[in-house]
Design a protein around this motif. Structure first.
Motif, PDB file in Angstrom:
ATOM      1  N   MET A 129      83.371 130.946  49.992  1.00 32.41           N
ATOM      2  CA  MET A 129      81.221 130.307  50.432  1.00 32.41           C
ATOM      3  C   MET A 129      81.484 129.441  51.604  1.00 32.41           C
ATOM      4  O   MET A 129      80.712 129.829  52.333  1.00 32.41           O
ATOM      5  N   LEU A 130      81.874 128.340  51.225  1.00 32.18           N
ATOM      6  CA  LEU A 130      81.774 126.826  52.301  1.00 32.18           C
ATOM      7  C   LEU A 130      82.599 126.790  53.209  1.00 32.18           C
ATOM      8  O   LEU A 130      83.002 127.281  54.334  1.00 32.18           O
ATOM      9  N   THR A 131      83.900 128.581  53.193  1.00 35.87           N
ATOM     10  CA  THR A 131      85.167 128.755  53.730  1.00 35.87           C
ATOM     11  C   THR A 131      84.424 129.538  54.558  1.00 35.87           C
ATOM     12  O   THR A 131      84.585 129.209  55.962  1.00 35.87           O
ATOM     13  N   PHE A 132      83.720 130.835  54.807  1.00 36.95           N
ATOM     14  CA  PHE A 132      82.965 131.291  56.321  1.00 36.95           C
ATOM     15  C   PHE A 132      81.649 130.585  56.401  1.00 36.95           C
ATOM     16  O   PHE A 132      81.915 131.088  57.991  1.00 36.95           O
ATOM     17  N   VAL A 133      81.208 129.493  55.803  1.00 37.50           N
ATOM     18  CA  VAL A 133      80.398 129.050  56.912  1.00 37.50           C
ATOM     19  C   VAL A 133      80.715 128.231  58.039  1.00 37.50           C
ATOM     20  O   VAL A 133      80.265 128.198  58.705  1.00 37.50           O
ATOM     21  N   SER A 134      82.131 127.585  57.009  1.00 35.12           N
ATOM     22  CA  SER A 134      83.210 126.653  58.298  1.00 35.12           C
ATOM     23  C   SER A 134      83.899 127.458  59.568  1.00 35.12           C
ATOM     24  O   SER A 134      83.286 126.903  60.478  1.00 35.12           O
ATOM     25  N   VAL A 135      83.959 128.796  59.077  1.00 32.64           N
ATOM     26  CA  VAL A 135      84.433 129.228  60.156  1.00 32.64           C
ATOM     27  C   VAL A 135      83.719 129.867  60.919  1.00 32.64           C
ATOM     28  O   VAL A 135      83.591 129.878  62.210  1.00 32.64           O
ATOM     29  N   ALA A 136      82.179 129.906  60.524  1.00 37.44           N
ATOM     30  CA  ALA A 136      81.022 130.313  61.193  1.00 37.44           C
ATOM     31  C   ALA A 136      80.953 129.749  62.725  1.00 37.44           C
ATOM     32  O   ALA A 136      80.772 130.003  63.778  1.00 37.44           O
TER      33      ALA A 136
END
Length: 605
Positions: free
Chosen positions: A578-585
């Motif tokens: 979840m934190l990975t995808f938030v960072s990418v976004a």
């Protein structure tokens, strides 16, 4: 330039090309960061440790909530400390008061009772507020006539920051985990006290800098800045008061509500608003603040308005960066403690011991060499301060060598007599192994910064230097890459699992990529505030910036509050994805907005 106002006299007798006073600040800041990061690395682990192990037995949600509120308040308090330094007491008294409050705070926490822990955290919040913003203010004043030397000065100062953080986490963390929590908290207090004494005894080295409040020359600013002024009206001050009060009550009430439930209570300041009272309060505060910010921005001239929008955009990205980056002393440290294989034997143990020895001894030798160079210039005039600084390093060497001897003994590489073991307070063991402290991984951030900062500095000075949006985007992608490493490493952990043996390499990679991300983002933000904002508005916009950092810090705690629930339902890996995808976004948003923000910055790089 008149000789009266010149600071050239600081450069008549230098150390490594810089005034001796810089190195007094270097060591003072080093011990302050030692104490701050050393204590912080233990905080969540202490709250979560069982009562049998000397902790409080809290769940991770409660521990993370209090942690997030603490670090958020630390950054908010800098506005209060900066105000008093500027208007009332001067930089030097602010540093002394801040250091004294932090010393008392750390010593208070060493007693480990509920009252002393809470008292200690309150003292540390206000102490950091007085201390943190004013050290750099002294440097700025010292170099005001040598702007070309400032970058080098801040680089040296930043090395002191990271050296302090490294040794604080390494030694306080080791003592807290291996010996007792109170020893870790108390050691932080000892070095904060020694840093205070050294600064107090050496302060005349700064001449007149920071002795009394700096008066802003309004007429001079008016000549340099003829842009439209937008004074705060009564209704705006009321909005600020309401949003500030709601925000402060919320940041204290959020953990207080959880803590009260542990003892069977039902404390909730916003209980009258219903079950979602906390959320209603903070959303109201944010909406009011955003309305005020948007309104004020629209009142300025087109150029100033657009520059302020650019700063606000970077502040928005900063919130997400710190909310994810600051999982280091929170969910990542807990992951190291619960899910990482930290027991090493054989060749793995030997390799770790050698690396850890070099990590400990080599930086100490380098910093002692810097101290020797300082002593050559200042010992005659500041002998007592020099002796205090020497005592600090004697203590550091004793604890560091004791730690290494203990580790080599427990790993089976060193034979010690019973008398020696008793003298060194080391427990006798027949099991040959090395247990890496959970806090050890956090030291990698400081180590990687010291190693990689010169490389990144060279890139930023070259033709390959990207614009601000791209730097932010790269920083967020590196943050995502780090989280993806730990998420991938944790994929084999079943939902609800309380222990696992994930390889240490995944956490090492996390800190490598996160440090690279920090070097893309952290040094950039404040620089752009100073470049984009009119001189008379810098204080206000710095306040907005530190508010964004504080929100990010509290956000880190809020993310940490959800770890256990997510891990029980979907597995711990799901949380890090979840934190990975938030960072990418957020990284994609930053890069996509690059042409628009570049236009709003009106040529500022």
């Amino acid at each position: 330039m008149s000789q009266t106002n010149s600071t050239d006299h600081f450069f008549k007798d230098t150390v490594l090309g810089h005034p001796s006073g810089l190195f007094v600040l270097f060591f003072t800041e080093m011990w302050e960061r030692f104490s701050f990061y050393g204590m912080r690395s233990l905080l969540v682990l202490f709250f979560m440790a069982s009562v049998v192990d000397g902790g409080w037995g809290w769940d991770q949600g409660t521990a993370s909530s209090l942690f997030g509120s603490y670090v958020g308040l630390v950054y908010l308090s800098t506005m209060l400390g900066g105000y008093f330094a500027d208007k009332k007491i001067g930089y030097r008294w602010a540093v002394v008061i801040g250091a004294l409050l932090m010393t008392l705070g750390h010593f208070s926490m060493a007693f480990e009772t509920q009252f002393t822990i809470y008292l200690g955290l309150v003292l540390l919040v206000f102490g950091n507020g007085f201390f943190k913003p004013n050290m750099t203010s002294i440097i700025s004043e010292m170099y005001k006539d040598r702007p070309e030397k400032k970058d080098g000065a801040y680089t040296i100062f930043y090395m002191g920051v990271n050296a302090g953080a490294f040794f604080g986490i390494l030694l306080c963390g080791y003592l807290g985990e291996k010996v007792g929590w109170g020893y870790g908290f108390g050691l932080a207090g000892i070095f904060m006290f020694l840093g205070l004494v050294q600064f107090w005894l050496s302060q005349s080295i700064f001449g007149d800098i920071g002795l009394k409040p700096v008066k802003k020359d309004v007429e001079e600013l008016a000549k340099l800045d003829t842009d439209k002024r937008v004074p705060f009206t009564p209704w705006q001050l009321v909005v600020i008061a309401i949003s500030t009060t709601l925000g402060l009550l919320w940041i204290i009430n959020a953990p207080a509500t959880k803590i009260s439930k542990i003892s069977g209570g039902n404390f909730n300041v916003f209980g009258f608003l219903g079950e979602n009272g906390n959320a209603i309060a903070i959303l109201t505060a944010l909406v009011l603040f955003i309305i005020l910010l948007v309104y004020r921005i629209t009142q300025y001239s087109k150029t100033t308005r657009e520059k302020l929008i650019a700063v606000t955009f970077f502040a928005f990205i900063t919130i997400f960066f710190w909310a994810i980056f600051e999982q280091s002393p929170n969910s990542l440290t807990v992951f190291a403690e619960k899910y990482t294989n930290r027991i090493l034997t054989g060749n793995s143990s030997a390799i770790f011991l050698v690396i850890n020895s070099l990590m400990t001894i080599v930086p100490l030798i380098i910093i002692n060499w810097v101290m020797f160079l300082l002593f050559r210039k200042t010992f005659a005039k500041y002998s007592v301060a020099s002796i205090v600084l020497s005592i600090s390093f004697v203590i550091i060497w004793i604890i560091a060598l004791w730690m290494l001897v203990k580790d080599y003994y427990t790993a089976g590489y060193l034979e010690l007599s019973d008398a020696t073991l008793e003298f060194l307070r080391i427990k006798k063991t027949t099991e040959a192994l090395t247990e890496v402290p959970a806090t050890w991984f956090s030291t990698l951030n400081s180590l990687f910064i010291i190693t990689l900062a010169p490389l990144f500095s060279k890139v930023w000075e070259s033709k390959y230097n990207p614009n601000a949006n791209v730097k932010y985007g790269i920083g967020m992608f590196l943050l995502a890459l780090g989280m993806a490493c730990v998420a991938f490493g944790a994929m084999g952990i079943e939902p609800g699992a309380q222990t696992a043996s994930v390889s240490m390499i995944w956490l090492i990679l996390v800190y490598l990529f996160h440090t690279m991300g920090e070097l893309c983002i952290s040094p950039v933000g404040l620089s752009y505030v100073s470049k984009l904002v009119p001189a008379r508005m810098i204080a206000f916009m710095f306040g907005v910036w530190y508010l964004a950092v504080a929100i990010g810090m509290k956000g880190a705690g809020m993310f940490g509050e959800e770890v256990e629930a997510i891990a029980d339902k979907n597995g711990i890996s799901y949380f890090f994805w979840m934190l990975t995808f938030v960072s990418v976004a957020i990284g994609v948003l930053s890069i996509v907005m690059s042409p628009i923000i570049k236009k709003l910055m009106h040529g500022v790089r």
